[in-house]
Design a protein around this motif. Structure first.
Motif, PDB file in Angstrom:
ATOM      1  N   LEU A  38       5.047 -17.910 -15.561  1.00 43.41           N
ATOM      2  CA  LEU A  38       5.549 -16.563 -15.137  1.00 43.41           C
ATOM      3  C   LEU A  38       5.495 -15.326 -16.212  1.00 43.41           C
ATOM      4  CD1 LEU A  38       6.541 -16.006 -12.161  1.00 43.41           C
ATOM      5  CD2 LEU A  38       8.753 -16.178 -13.079  1.00 43.41           C
ATOM      6  N   GLU A  39       5.542 -15.867 -17.427  1.00 38.92           N
ATOM      7  CA  GLU A  39       5.616 -14.996 -18.768  1.00 38.92           C
ATOM      8  C   GLU A  39       4.361 -14.320 -18.814  1.00 38.92           C
ATOM      9  OE1 GLU A  39       7.382 -17.333 -21.946  1.00 38.92           O
ATOM     10  OE2 GLU A  39       9.120 -16.721 -21.481  1.00 38.92           O
ATOM     11  N   LEU A  40       3.144 -15.212 -18.662  1.00 35.35           N
ATOM     12  CA  LEU A  40       1.744 -14.886 -18.679  1.00 35.35           C
ATOM     13  C   LEU A  40       1.721 -13.914 -17.718  1.00 35.35           C
ATOM     14  CD1 LEU A  40      -0.143 -18.052 -19.053  1.00 35.35           C
ATOM     15  CD2 LEU A  40       0.183 -16.020 -20.762  1.00 35.35           C
ATOM     16  N   ALA A  41       2.143 -13.915 -16.289  1.00 37.66           N
ATOM     17  CA  ALA A  41       1.940 -13.038 -15.205  1.00 37.66           C
ATOM     18  C   ALA A  41       2.745 -11.671 -15.792  1.00 37.66           C
ATOM     19  CB  ALA A  41       2.594 -13.743 -14.100  1.00 37.66           C
ATOM     20  N   PRO A  47      -2.444 -14.960  -8.599  1.00 39.29           N
ATOM     21  CA  PRO A  47      -2.750 -16.309  -8.982  1.00 39.29           C
ATOM     22  C   PRO A  47      -1.640 -17.004  -9.898  1.00 39.29           C
ATOM     23  CG  PRO A  47      -4.811 -15.243  -9.429  1.00 39.29           C
ATOM     24  CD  PRO A  47      -3.778 -14.297  -9.061  1.00 39.29           C
ATOM     25  N   LEU A  48      -1.355 -16.267 -10.840  1.00 39.40           N
ATOM     26  CA  LEU A  48      -0.408 -16.812 -11.930  1.00 39.40           C
ATOM     27  C   LEU A  48       0.986 -17.001 -11.316  1.00 39.40           C
ATOM     28  CD1 LEU A  48      -1.330 -14.633 -15.111  1.00 39.40           C
ATOM     29  CD2 LEU A  48      -1.446 -17.228 -15.007  1.00 39.40           C
ATOM     30  N   VAL A  49       1.498 -16.233 -10.475  1.00 40.59           N
ATOM     31  CA  VAL A  49       2.658 -16.464  -9.823  1.00 40.59           C
ATOM     32  C   VAL A  49       2.595 -17.478  -9.179  1.00 40.59           C
ATOM     33  CG1 VAL A  49       4.354 -15.412  -7.874  1.00 40.59           C
ATOM     34  CG2 VAL A  49       3.600 -14.108  -9.975  1.00 40.59           C
ATOM     35  N   ALA A  50       1.448 -17.640  -8.188  1.00 41.96           N
ATOM     36  CA  ALA A  50       1.419 -18.825  -7.151  1.00 41.96           C
ATOM     37  C   ALA A  50       1.382 -20.183  -8.086  1.00 41.96           C
ATOM     38  CB  ALA A  50       0.109 -18.595  -6.627  1.00 41.96           C
ATOM     39  N   LYS A  51       0.946 -20.135  -9.322  1.00 34.10           N
ATOM     40  CA  LYS A  51       0.648 -21.417  -9.900  1.00 34.10           C
ATOM     41  C   LYS A  51       2.171 -21.688 -10.649  1.00 34.10           C
ATOM     42  CE  LYS A  51      -1.293 -23.787 -13.866  1.00 34.10           C
ATOM     43  NZ  LYS A  51      -2.422 -23.542 -14.942  1.00 34.10           N
ATOM     44  N   ALA A  52       2.978 -20.508 -10.924  1.00 33.76           N
ATOM     45  CA  ALA A  52       4.302 -20.913 -11.473  1.00 33.76           C
ATOM     46  C   ALA A  52       5.338 -21.390 -10.493  1.00 33.76           C
ATOM     47  CB  ALA A  52       4.696 -19.144 -11.975  1.00 33.76           C
ATOM     48  N   VAL A  53       5.125 -20.861  -9.176  1.00 38.56           N
ATOM     49  CA  VAL A  53       6.064 -21.391  -8.082  1.00 38.56           C
ATOM     50  C   VAL A  53       5.656 -22.446  -7.441  1.00 38.56           C
ATOM     51  CG1 VAL A  53       7.003 -19.014  -7.695  1.00 38.56           C
ATOM     52  CG2 VAL A  53       5.133 -19.940  -6.397  1.00 38.56           C
ATOM     53  N   GLY A  54       4.493 -23.100  -7.928  1.00 41.41           N
ATOM     54  CA  GLY A  54       3.992 -24.589  -7.218  1.00 41.41           C
ATOM     55  C   GLY A  54       3.071 -24.313  -6.002  1.00 41.41           C
ATOM     56  N   ASP A  55       2.661 -23.100  -5.718  1.00 41.24           N
ATOM     57  CA  ASP A  55       1.622 -22.995  -4.718  1.00 41.24           C
ATOM     58  C   ASP A  55       0.273 -23.159  -5.208  1.00 41.24           C
ATOM     59  OD1 ASP A  55       3.662 -22.325  -3.070  1.00 41.24           O
ATOM     60  OD2 ASP A  55       3.504 -20.172  -3.394  1.00 41.24           O
ATOM     61  N   ASP A  56      -0.563 -23.138  -4.335  1.00 38.65           N
ATOM     62  CA  ASP A  56      -2.078 -23.292  -4.338  1.00 38.65           C
ATOM     63  C   ASP A  56      -2.775 -21.766  -5.400  1.00 38.65           C
ATOM     64  OD1 ASP A  56      -4.644 -23.786  -5.098  1.00 38.65           O
ATOM     65  OD2 ASP A  56      -5.292 -23.843  -2.879  1.00 38.65           O
ATOM     66  N   GLY A 103      -1.634  -4.097 -17.781  1.00 32.23           N
ATOM     67  CA  GLY A 103      -2.292  -3.269 -16.860  1.00 32.23           C
ATOM     68  C   GLY A 103      -3.260  -4.240 -16.047  1.00 32.23           C
ATOM     69  N   VAL A 104      -3.008  -5.508 -16.140  1.00 30.42           N
ATOM     70  CA  VAL A 104      -4.061  -6.195 -15.366  1.00 30.42           C
ATOM     71  C   VAL A 104      -3.329  -6.966 -14.196  1.00 30.42           C
ATOM     72  CG1 VAL A 104      -5.825  -8.125 -15.446  1.00 30.42           C
ATOM     73  CG2 VAL A 104      -4.924  -6.914 -17.353  1.00 30.42           C
ATOM     74  N   PRO A 105      -3.110  -6.018 -12.984  1.00 29.53           N
ATOM     75  CA  PRO A 105      -2.354  -6.623 -11.866  1.00 29.53           C
ATOM     76  C   PRO A 105      -3.021  -7.738 -10.842  1.00 29.53           C
ATOM     77  CG  PRO A 105      -2.883  -4.298 -11.458  1.00 29.53           C
ATOM     78  CD  PRO A 105      -3.374  -4.706 -12.852  1.00 29.53           C
ATOM     79  N   GLN A 106      -4.449  -7.563 -11.081  1.00 29.75           N
ATOM     80  CA  GLN A 106      -4.984  -8.680 -10.397  1.00 29.75           C
ATOM     81  C   GLN A 106      -5.095  -9.999 -10.901  1.00 29.75           C
ATOM     82  OE1 GLN A 106      -6.256  -5.991 -11.887  1.00 29.75           O
ATOM     83  NE2 GLN A 106      -8.130  -6.636 -13.124  1.00 29.75           N
ATOM     84  N   GLU A 153       0.894  -1.246  -0.017  1.00 30.29           N
ATOM     85  CA  GLU A 153       0.193   0.018   0.006  1.00 30.29           C
ATOM     86  C   GLU A 153       0.897   1.128  -0.050  1.00 30.29           C
ATOM     87  OE1 GLU A 153      -3.202   1.834  -0.751  1.00 30.29           O
ATOM     88  OE2 GLU A 153      -3.179  -0.354  -0.260  1.00 30.29           O
ATOM     89  N   PRO A 154       0.898   2.150  -0.965  1.00 30.60           N
ATOM     90  CA  PRO A 154       0.460   1.662  -2.250  1.00 30.60           C
ATOM     91  C   PRO A 154       1.141   0.663  -3.133  1.00 30.60           C
ATOM     92  CG  PRO A 154       1.934   3.747  -2.315  1.00 30.60           C
ATOM     93  CD  PRO A 154       1.794   3.208  -1.039  1.00 30.60           C
ATOM     94  N   PRO A 155       0.505   0.104  -4.163  1.00 30.15           N
ATOM     95  CA  PRO A 155       1.142  -0.916  -4.827  1.00 30.15           C
ATOM     96  C   PRO A 155       2.285  -0.239  -5.858  1.00 30.15           C
ATOM     97  CG  PRO A 155      -1.358  -0.744  -5.311  1.00 30.15           C
ATOM     98  CD  PRO A 155      -0.747   0.322  -4.297  1.00 30.15           C
ATOM     99  N   ASN A 156       3.233  -1.140  -6.257  1.00 22.89           N
ATOM    100  CA  ASN A 156       4.447  -0.534  -6.690  1.00 22.89           C
ATOM    101  C   ASN A 156       4.626  -1.512  -8.088  1.00 22.89           C
ATOM    102  OD1 ASN A 156       6.773   0.273  -7.765  1.00 22.89           O
ATOM    103  ND2 ASN A 156       7.847   0.561  -5.923  1.00 22.89           N
ATOM    104  N   PRO A 157       3.830  -1.380  -9.187  1.00 20.89           N
ATOM    105  CA  PRO A 157       3.927  -1.980 -10.314  1.00 20.89           C
ATOM    106  C   PRO A 157       5.348  -2.311 -11.047  1.00 20.89           C
ATOM    107  CG  PRO A 157       2.539  -0.242 -10.680  1.00 20.89           C
ATOM    108  CD  PRO A 157       2.865  -0.175  -9.106  1.00 20.89           C
ATOM    109  N   GLU A 158       6.004  -0.939 -10.774  1.00 22.33           N
ATOM    110  CA  GLU A 158       7.281  -1.097 -11.418  1.00 22.33           C
ATOM    111  C   GLU A 158       8.123  -2.124 -10.950  1.00 22.33           C
ATOM    112  OE1 GLU A 158       5.747   1.918 -10.377  1.00 22.33           O
ATOM    113  OE2 GLU A 158       4.995   2.384 -12.241  1.00 22.33           O
ATOM    114  N   MET A 159       8.360  -1.895  -9.499  1.00 19.80           N
ATOM    115  CA  MET A 159       9.289  -2.807  -9.014  1.00 19.80           C
ATOM    116  C   MET A 159       8.841  -4.128  -9.240  1.00 19.80           C
ATOM    117  SD  MET A 159      11.797  -1.756  -7.675  1.00 19.80           S
ATOM    118  CE  MET A 159      12.263  -2.943  -6.406  1.00 19.80           C
TER     119      MET A 159
END
Length: 145
Positions: free
Chosen positions: A71-74, A88-97, A81-84, A45-51
């Motif tokens: 991860l490329e899809l993320a 879920p994509l990162v979680a799937k990429a690293v093997g999380d639920d 411009g779709v940060p939401q 808070e606030p989000p930092n999309p650049e980082m």
């Protein structure tokens, strides 16, 4: 106005310390940690999309332990411009639920000593500035009297 030698030595010591301080060593972070920290930057808070973009790009450079295609899809979603869609994509990429992206596994941020050195230098500079303003104010009051 001449700077006292002691003040100059303190500022020089702090500057050298900052230059030698170790940053949150991204070179030693795994692709999983880098990808998860991208989510943390988006949930901050606030989000930092650049980082977050930087961290996702760094994670793609370390493909071991991550699903590169996901991860490329993320990364594409964040660039579009779709940060939401990223957590879920990162979680799937690293093997999380992907359904539990709000847990402690999904958000990790590592701060290094550089942050603390920068805070210390800023604090010292604020006090030195306040001291200098107080001295100049006292000198002006003496001249007026």
């Amino acid at each position: 106005m001449m700077v006292p030698a002691r003040v100059l030595m303190v500022v020089l010591a702090l500057t050298v310390g900052l230059a030698l301080a170790d940053s949150p060593d991204e070179a030693r972070m795994s692709g999983r940690h880098l990808a998860r920290s991208a989510v943390a930057f988006l949930q901050a808070e606030p989000p930092n999309p650049e980082m977050a973009l930087d961290r996702l790009r760094d994670a793609l450079e370390k493909p071991e332990g991550v699903d590169v295609k996901v991860l490329e899809l993320a990364l594409e979603a964040l660039e579009a411009g779709v940060p939401q869609a990223v957590p879920p994509l990162v979680a799937k990429a690293v093997g999380d639920d992907p359904g539990s992206v709000g847990g402690s596994k999904a958000v990790e941020v590592h701060l290094g000593p550089t942050i603390y050195w920068a805070f210390a230098i800023g604090l010292v500079l604020v006090f030195l500035g306040a001291y200098a303003l107080g001295r100049s104010s006292a000198l002006l009051q003496r001249k007026e009297a």
